[in-house]
Scaffold this active site. Structure first.
Site, short mmCIF file in Angstrom:
data_model
loop_
_atom_site.label_atom_id
_atom_site.label_comp_id
_atom_site.label_asym_id
_atom_site.label_seq_id
_atom_site.Cartn_x
_atom_site.Cartn_y
_atom_site.Cartn_z
N ASP A 1 0.94 -1.19 -0.06
CA ASP A 1 0.04 0.04 0.13
C ASP A 1 1.00 1.25 -0.08
OD1 ASP A 1 -2.43 1.65 0.59
OD2 ASP A 1 -1.31 1.52 2.68
N ASP B 1 -0.30 5.19 0.79
CA ASP B 1 -0.44 6.24 1.94
C ASP B 1 -0.45 5.57 3.50
OD1 ASP B 1 -0.53 8.66 0.37
OD2 ASP B 1 -2.28 7.79 -0.47
C1 XBP Z 1 -5.19 5.95 1.03
C2 XBP Z 1 -6.38 7.31 0.77
C3 XBP Z 1 -6.27 7.98 -0.53
C4 XBP Z 1 -5.47 9.15 0.02
C5 XBP Z 1 -5.62 10.42 -0.90
O1 XBP Z 1 -4.88 5.34 -0.12
O2 XBP Z 1 -7.54 6.74 0.95
O3 XBP Z 1 -7.37 8.59 -0.78
O4 XBP Z 1 -5.89 9.85 1.30
O5 XBP Z 1 -5.38 10.02 -2.09
P1 XBP Z 1 -3.63 4.10 0.26
P2 XBP Z 1 -6.22 10.75 -3.40
O6 XBP Z 1 -3.67 3.90 1.60
O7 XBP Z 1 -4.59 2.86 -0.48
O8 XBP Z 1 -2.49 4.08 -0.32
O9 XBP Z 1 -6.76 12.05 -2.75
O10 XBP Z 1 -5.34 10.73 -4.32
O11 XBP Z 1 -7.41 9.78 -3.62
MG MG Z 2 -2.93 3.24 3.61
#
Ligand code: XBP
Ligand code: MG
Length: 222
Positions: A10, A12
């Site tokens: 993953d 973020d």
């Molecule tokens: C986490 C999320 C993302 C980010 C923002 O994604 O929910 O939406 O908060 O990204 P992951 P965007 O942990 O799966 O990487 O604003 O580009 O949607």
């Molecule tokens: Mg995440």
């Protein structure tokens, strides 16, 4: 074949603590537009909706406001432009660089499955000097349904040409855990700043730090 054949990361909250930067970028754009501000506490709750556009839309509808009166796509695009400018401050989470190096030394393949866009992933990888590390990126804007749906992990598996049983997913959030599990993967969960306390039931490995995840120990789980 030794297990795992691939690690699927993953982004973020897992590769890096990027959610505080997303939040700062959202709030900068909301301020410029004369709109609301999100507190950290509020943002933790809003994170249960994955995807920035979907998160803004949820906030508007939860307040009973008319979604058509807000330029959600424009606000989100401006947020991502601002976010890219904040990435100079970012570093990989504790243990991630060592985990990547250990996997590379053991011939374990590396891939990404994320809710955020490919553009944001590429910007992050560039900021941390990891442009050439991952062989594939499955991103939220490439699939019909974002996490907790399994789509993005299923896409990552198709890109790798591997079955779910051959891979381990690395996640920080409950939504990500649900997504990877729904795709049939084993999951190592290490909650991040904004996902601590989300609940970890179903995780195959629960970590306080990715530094505690050792390739040798994974090999024994095969
Ligand atoms: C986490 C999320 C993302 C980010 C923002 O994604 O929910 O939406 O908060 O990204 P992951 P965007 O942990 O799966 O990487 O604003 O580009 O949607
Ligand atoms: Mg995440």
């Amino acid at each position: 074949m030794p297990w795992p054949e691939a690690l699927i990361f993953d982004v973020d909250g897992t590769l890096a603590e990027t959610e505080p930067l997303h939040l700062a970028a959202f709030n900068a754009v909301f301020a410029q537009a004369g709109l609301w501000q999100w507190s950290e506490r509020e943002y933790r709750t809003l994170l249960t909706t994955t995807g920035g556009k979907e998160r803004i839309a949820r906030y508007i509808t939860e307040h009973g406001w008319d979604l058509d009166r807000y330029p959600v796509a424009d606000l989100h695009a401006a947020k991502n432009r601002h976010y890219a400018g904040l990435l100079g401050q970012v570093t990989l989470r504790e243990g991630i660089a060592e985990l990547i190096a250990g996997a590379q030394a053991s011939g374990i393949r590396l891939a990404i499955a994320t809710t955020t866009s490919q553009e944001n992933v590429v910007a992050l990888l560039h900021a941390v000097g990891a442009e050439d590390v991952f062989e594939s990126i499955a991103a939220g804007d490439m699939v019909a349904e974002k996490k907790p749906a399994p789509d993005v992990y299923l896409l990552a598996l198709r890109q790798l040409g591997l079955p779910a049983e051959a891979c381990l997913a690395l996640e920080d959030s409950r939504q990500g855990l649900r997504s990877a599990k729904a795709a049939g993967l084993r999951v190592a969960l290490c909650p991040a700043l904004f996902t601590k306390g989300d609940g970890a039931s179903g995780a195959d490995i629960l970590l306080e730090s990715f530094a505690d995840l050792k390739i040798d120990a994974l090999r024994e789980m095969a």
